[in-house]
Write an enzyme that holds these catalytic residues in place. Structure first.
Site, PDB file in Angstrom:
ATOM      1  N   ALA A  91     -21.285  13.078 -21.351  1.00 25.10           N
ATOM      2  CA  ALA A  91     -22.037  12.141 -22.188  1.00 25.10           C
ATOM      3  C   ALA A  91     -22.840  11.257 -21.247  1.00 25.10           C
ATOM      4  O   ALA A  91     -22.470  11.075 -20.086  1.00 25.10           O
ATOM      5  CB  ALA A  91     -21.070  11.303 -23.006  1.00 25.10           C
ATOM      6  N   GLY A 109     -18.185  15.417 -21.945  1.00 26.79           N
ATOM      7  CA  GLY A 109     -18.793  15.941 -23.170  1.00 26.79           C
ATOM      8  C   GLY A 109     -19.359  17.339 -23.003  1.00 26.79           C
ATOM      9  O   GLY A 109     -19.483  18.076 -23.978  1.00 26.79           O
ATOM     10  N   GLU A 140     -16.456  19.527 -23.425  1.00 30.54           N
ATOM     11  CA  GLU A 140     -16.085  19.421 -24.850  1.00 30.54           C
ATOM     12  C   GLU A 140     -17.036  20.235 -25.725  1.00 30.54           C
ATOM     13  O   GLU A 140     -16.610  20.855 -26.702  1.00 30.54           O
ATOM     14  CB  GLU A 140     -16.057  17.943 -25.274  1.00 30.54           C
ATOM     15  CG  GLU A 140     -14.870  17.209 -24.638  1.00 30.54           C
ATOM     16  CD  GLU A 140     -14.915  15.713 -24.856  1.00 30.54           C
ATOM     17  OE1 GLU A 140     -15.936  15.091 -24.461  1.00 30.54           O
ATOM     18  OE2 GLU A 140     -13.964  15.157 -25.412  1.00 30.54           O
ATOM     19  N   GLU A 166     -13.100  11.634 -17.711  1.00 26.93           N
ATOM     20  CA  GLU A 166     -13.244  10.344 -18.396  1.00 26.93           C
ATOM     21  C   GLU A 166     -12.327   9.250 -17.872  1.00 26.93           C
ATOM     22  O   GLU A 166     -12.721   8.087 -17.789  1.00 26.93           O
ATOM     23  CB  GLU A 166     -13.022  10.519 -19.910  1.00 26.93           C
ATOM     24  CG  GLU A 166     -14.191  11.165 -20.631  1.00 26.93           C
ATOM     25  CD  GLU A 166     -14.165  12.684 -20.627  1.00 26.93           C
ATOM     26  OE1 GLU A 166     -13.354  13.279 -19.877  1.00 26.93           O
ATOM     27  OE2 GLU A 166     -14.947  13.283 -21.383  1.00 26.93           O
TER      28      GLU A 166
HETATM   29  N1  COA Z   1     -24.555  10.412 -17.539  1.00 27.28           N
HETATM   30  C1  COA Z   1     -25.727   9.914 -17.141  1.00 27.28           C
HETATM   31  N2  COA Z   1     -26.384  10.354 -16.047  1.00 27.28           N
HETATM   32  C2  COA Z   1     -25.827  11.360 -15.362  1.00 27.28           C
HETATM   33  C3  COA Z   1     -24.593  11.936 -15.733  1.00 27.28           C
HETATM   34  C4  COA Z   1     -23.948  11.409 -16.885  1.00 27.28           C
HETATM   35  N3  COA Z   1     -22.803  11.900 -17.328  1.00 27.28           N
HETATM   36  N4  COA Z   1     -24.279  12.883 -14.832  1.00 27.28           N
HETATM   37  C5  COA Z   1     -25.282  12.931 -13.936  1.00 27.28           C
HETATM   38  N5  COA Z   1     -26.210  12.012 -14.259  1.00 27.28           N
HETATM   39  C6  COA Z   1     -27.472  11.711 -13.547  1.00 27.28           C
HETATM   40  C7  COA Z   1     -27.215  10.910 -12.292  1.00 27.28           C
HETATM   41  O1  COA Z   1     -27.106   9.524 -12.606  1.00 27.28           O
HETATM   42  C8  COA Z   1     -28.471  11.223 -11.512  1.00 27.28           C
HETATM   43  O2  COA Z   1     -29.544  10.480 -12.031  1.00 27.28           O
HETATM   44  P1  COA Z   1     -30.577   9.704 -11.041  1.00 27.28           P
HETATM   45  O3  COA Z   1     -31.179  10.808 -10.206  1.00 27.28           O
HETATM   46  O4  COA Z   1     -31.536   9.069 -11.979  1.00 27.28           O
HETATM   47  O5  COA Z   1     -29.754   8.762 -10.244  1.00 27.28           O
HETATM   48  C9  COA Z   1     -28.730  12.674 -11.851  1.00 27.28           C
HETATM   49  O6  COA Z   1     -28.047  12.905 -13.072  1.00 27.28           O
HETATM   50  C10 COA Z   1     -28.204  13.650 -10.814  1.00 27.28           C
HETATM   51  O7  COA Z   1     -26.817  13.405 -10.615  1.00 27.28           O
HETATM   52  P2  COA Z   1     -26.156  13.117  -9.179  1.00 27.28           P
HETATM   53  O8  COA Z   1     -24.893  12.344  -9.408  1.00 27.28           O
HETATM   54  O9  COA Z   1     -27.152  12.526  -8.266  1.00 27.28           O
HETATM   55  O10 COA Z   1     -25.810  14.604  -8.729  1.00 27.28           O
HETATM   56  P3  COA Z   1     -24.676  15.042  -7.663  1.00 27.28           P
HETATM   57  O11 COA Z   1     -24.954  16.471  -7.368  1.00 27.28           O
HETATM   58  O12 COA Z   1     -24.576  14.068  -6.572  1.00 27.28           O
HETATM   59  O13 COA Z   1     -23.297  14.948  -8.512  1.00 27.28           O
HETATM   60  C11 COA Z   1     -21.856  15.232 -10.424  1.00 27.28           C
HETATM   61  C12 COA Z   1     -23.054  15.779  -9.609  1.00 27.28           C
HETATM   62  C13 COA Z   1     -21.760  16.057 -11.715  1.00 27.28           C
HETATM   63  C14 COA Z   1     -20.573  15.339  -9.631  1.00 27.28           C
HETATM   64  C15 COA Z   1     -22.126  13.751 -10.769  1.00 27.28           C
HETATM   65  O14 COA Z   1     -23.432  13.650 -11.336  1.00 27.28           O
HETATM   66  C16 COA Z   1     -21.151  13.136 -11.724  1.00 27.28           C
HETATM   67  O15 COA Z   1     -20.013  12.847 -11.372  1.00 27.28           O
HETATM   68  N6  COA Z   1     -21.586  12.881 -12.991  1.00 27.28           N
HETATM   69  C17 COA Z   1     -20.804  12.229 -13.999  1.00 27.28           C
HETATM   70  C18 COA Z   1     -19.737  13.161 -14.554  1.00 27.28           C
HETATM   71  C19 COA Z   1     -18.872  12.430 -15.549  1.00 27.28           C
HETATM   72  O16 COA Z   1     -18.112  11.547 -15.259  1.00 27.28           O
HETATM   73  N7  COA Z   1     -19.011  12.849 -16.815  1.00 27.28           N
HETATM   74  C20 COA Z   1     -18.204  12.372 -17.877  1.00 27.28           C
HETATM   75  C21 COA Z   1     -18.937  11.388 -18.685  1.00 27.28           C
HETATM   76  S1  COA Z   1     -17.920  10.780 -19.993  1.00 27.28           S
END
Ligand code: COA
Length: 256
Positions: A65, A111, A114, A134
């Protein structure tokens, strides 16, 4: 027509692609609404026999999400976010009569996992990574993850995945039964189409009845065996049943 997704239909298969690659296809409110519209259109169109859901780019199916949208929500807003999302998208997909295959092409987190779990089954590319992170954000899965993950992988494995907030790779997901097949990334959507093609040979009315009967076994207060009896009986009144049984007796292929 859509800002965050692509939807195209060919040969009776609708492929819906979540298309926010710069945000790793994170699900914001508008994306959830657009997905609902696209799934509902596919469900209403009797020419559509299978739906494939996937993510654009090579990195992510859906990274969760959109955290930026709910970071300052109140308790009420949080509950509403989960309720609305479950209703519009996650339960909606799970309960569709048209089969939905998730083609997990990279990260499927929160999400994203999910959504993949709401689909009727999942396949994944070998780079896929899946998890429910989460609790690392101080919240729990709110789009059905606490229910569907234990149903798919068993309670102990689900508890570990949820508590550690860790990710599993495609091989572990296959071993857990979370996904059915692993492929190279470029083979992923072709495999989904191939599986869709096998499904399409069969009666769409019977498939919808089977989905409903299987789902009934996971609903509180519903006896899945009773639902099976009802759905089984209901099939006898369909044109598909007439065609399927007649074709068999006439030694020809049924045309549904
Ligand atoms: N919500 C909002 N933005 C998100 C996102 C999320 N769940 N997941 C990734 N993004 C965005 C990042 O903020 C980033 O945006 P920016 O370039 O404007 O800063 C872009 O997507 C790329 O992500 P980034 O984190 O730079 O990539 P990465 O390769 O370093 O890491 C992940 C990849 C998936 C490990 C990391 O993005 C992450 O942990 N995301 C969140 C996962 C999460 O907790 N999801 C559950 C949500 S309830």
């Amino acid at each position: 027509m859509y800002n965050n997704i692509l939807s195209e239909t060919s040969d009776s298969i609708t492929t819906i692609t979540i298309n926010r690659p710069s945000k790793l296809n994170a699900l914001n409110k508008e994306t959830i609404e657009e997905l609902h519209t696209a799934f509902a259109k596919a469900e209403e169109d009797t020419d559509v026999r299978v739906v494939i859901i996937t993510g654009s780019g090579e990195k992510a199916f859906v990274a969760g999400a959109d955290i930026s949208e709910f970071a300052n929500f109140s308790e009420e807003q949080g509950a509403e976010l989960a309720r609305k999302g479950q209703e519009l998208l996650f339960d909606y997909v799970a309960e569709m009569g048209t089969p939905v295959i998730a083609a997990v092409n990279g990260f499927a987190l929160g999400g994203g996992l999910e959504l993949a779990m709401a689909a009727h089954f999942r396949i994944a590319s070998d780079n896929a990574r899946m998890g429910l992170p989460e609790v690392s954000l101080g919240v729990i899965p709110g789009y059905g993850g606490t229910q569907r993950l234990p149903q798919l992988v068993g309670k102990g494995r689900a508890m570990e995945m949820i508590m550690t907030a860790g990710m599993i790779d495609a091989n572990t997901a296959l071993e857990y039964g979370l996904i059915n097949h692993i492929t190279a990334q470029e083979e992923l959507v072709p495999l989904a189409n191939k599986l869709g093609g096998k499904i399409m040979r069969n009666s769409p009315m019977a498939i919808a009845a089977a989905i409903n009967a299987v789902n009934a076994g996971y609903e509180n207060g519903v006896d899945g065996f009773d639902t099976e009896i009802e759905e089984f009986g209901g099939c006898f009144g369909t044109e598909d049943f007439t065609e399927g049984t007649t074709a068999f007796l006439e030694k020809r292929k049924a045309e549904f």
